[in-house]
Scaffold this active site. Sequence first.
Site, PDB file in Angstrom:
ATOM      1  N   GLU A  62      47.010  36.176  15.506  1.00 20.78           N
ATOM      2  CA  GLU A  62      48.440  35.423  15.815  1.00 20.78           C
ATOM      3  C   GLU A  62      48.476  34.179  15.240  1.00 20.78           C
ATOM      4  O   GLU A  62      49.528  33.710  14.548  1.00 20.78           O
ATOM      5  CB  GLU A  62      48.394  35.183  17.398  1.00 20.78           C
ATOM      6  CG  GLU A  62      49.597  34.535  17.838  1.00 20.78           C
ATOM      7  CD  GLU A  62      49.373  34.294  19.306  1.00 20.78           C
ATOM      8  OE1 GLU A  62      50.005  33.035  19.696  1.00 20.78           O
ATOM      9  OE2 GLU A  62      49.018  34.952  20.090  1.00 20.78           O
ATOM     10  N   HIS A  63      47.383  33.370  15.099  1.00 27.59           N
ATOM     11  CA  HIS A  63      47.292  31.930  14.312  1.00 27.59           C
ATOM     12  C   HIS A  63      47.331  32.300  12.787  1.00 27.59           C
ATOM     13  O   HIS A  63      48.163  31.529  12.076  1.00 27.59           O
ATOM     14  CB  HIS A  63      46.124  31.272  14.691  1.00 27.59           C
ATOM     15  CG  HIS A  63      46.284  30.739  15.951  1.00 27.59           C
ATOM     16  ND1 HIS A  63      45.861  31.259  17.222  1.00 27.59           N
ATOM     17  CD2 HIS A  63      46.256  29.293  16.366  1.00 27.59           C
ATOM     18  CE1 HIS A  63      46.026  30.487  18.293  1.00 27.59           C
ATOM     19  NE2 HIS A  63      46.216  29.220  17.755  1.00 27.59           N
ATOM     20  N   GLU A 111      42.104  24.955  21.114  1.00 31.69           N
ATOM     21  CA  GLU A 111      43.166  25.497  22.092  1.00 31.69           C
ATOM     22  C   GLU A 111      42.223  26.053  23.406  1.00 31.69           C
ATOM     23  O   GLU A 111      42.627  25.899  24.416  1.00 31.69           O
ATOM     24  CB  GLU A 111      43.977  26.450  21.301  1.00 31.69           C
ATOM     25  CG  GLU A 111      45.119  26.184  20.836  1.00 31.69           C
ATOM     26  CD  GLU A 111      46.200  27.085  20.135  1.00 31.69           C
ATOM     27  OE1 GLU A 111      46.145  28.088  21.343  1.00 31.69           O
ATOM     28  OE2 GLU A 111      46.497  27.176  19.176  1.00 31.69           O
TER      29      GLU A 111
END
Length: 486
Positions: free
Chosen positions: A100-101, A177
């Site tokens: 996703e990143h 994160e």
Amino acid sequence: MWQLFFYITSNRVKGTACARLFSAKEEPHKTMKWLFCEIASVSYAQSLLGAPETRLTSLDNGLRIASEETGHATCTVGLWISAGSRYESEKNNGTGFFLEHMAFKGTKKHPQTALEQQVESMGAHLSAYTSREHTAYYMKTLAKDLPKAVELLSEVVQSCSLNEADIEQQRGVVLRELEEVEGNLQEVCLDLLHATAFQGTPMGHSVLGPSSAARSLTRQDLVDYINSHYKAPRMVLAAAGGVNHEELVGLAKSHFSGVSFEYEGDAVPVLSPCRFTGSEIRMRDDALPLAHIAIAVEGAKAASPDIVPLMVANAIIGSYDLTYGGGKHLSSRLARLAVEENLCHSFQAFHSSYSDTGLLGIYFVTDKNNIDDMMHWSQNAWMNLCTTVTESDVVRGKMALKASLVGQLNGTTPICDDIGRHILNYGRRIPLAEWDARIDAVTPRMVRDICSKYIYDKCPAVAAVGPIEQLPDYNRMRSAMYWLRF
């Protein structure tokens, strides 16, 4: 000289138009001359039946295209994929989140800077998320830019560059994160709940994955994940807003016809069955100001007919936060008790449904001296659902649930997300009118029977974080899952 201005207010239940006359020199709020014209009132039921149809088409490779045309000047279009942390192993847990990143770090055709310029020049928002069973890449943009949006999405999903320098850079971002998420105690608590409830199965994996996996993932791991899971039959191209379905199908044929539907060596990934385990996990930290606690039983799967009575049951329990007005006059009995007895800072009933299982529970935040009482009354609320729920409770729960379902679809992005998830879960989009009819069919007897099936005398899973010395022993919580009088 007079000028005519129209001021229109409308909502889903009733629309009213007011034509207002005022002098060009006057301030509108000081005007005394009004001309009212009443247009036809639209009932709640009529508004549901008048909702736009969701159209569904499949390509030859199995990819599905679904859209709802609302006539807005904007639209949201995205790709929903049946892939998430549940499809990962302990070794590669977190791969979907890492990908996703990487999605926005450039494609083979557009480097990162060029991709960002393309999106910004359209005034669009490109985003993504990963959950336990789904991954989504979507873009909100002007309706006229739909072709460019679909083209960019196809590149992001099919032609992500995945160069080593970007992977190393994002490794640091993901690790940061993971550190930040540790401060979100609600996420920590609910992740622990899944870990203990589904221990020993992939459903217990965290979406973000452990830091050890983030440090060790390689480019080949990411490529293998894409080759294993990004297959056409597991994808849905969904759109909502000012979109034309035929145009969207044409764009899908242009950009997604080449998506593979075959697996190497017929190695089709098969989900291992989930096993719910009544258990507990405690992370005691007396330095934290508040205790975060979740208790849950195994719930219904997404396509189960039991899902609607359970949704009504959760609406009866409701939610509460210190910021709520109403105090002891709140409709939820547990919320009134929370106010009168100062039981907690907040609570919410939840039901996380998956393809073959679910979690039905209550999450609450309280101080260290009220844990025992709040746990008692939470389980008492469950027992009331199983044994003594009344007609008025069910009517109130049904009204709250209907309002929630309609209120969630308040823009093209939530509608598009709803379409994508529904096609993956049910194979079709369930319209609001059908939800409404299924909710209306729920009776107090049905709530009692279904809640007894899932809650009464079942072993709960419990997760607790913070100053939790007062949390009752597991055997005591288990014994509160039934009443001797019944």
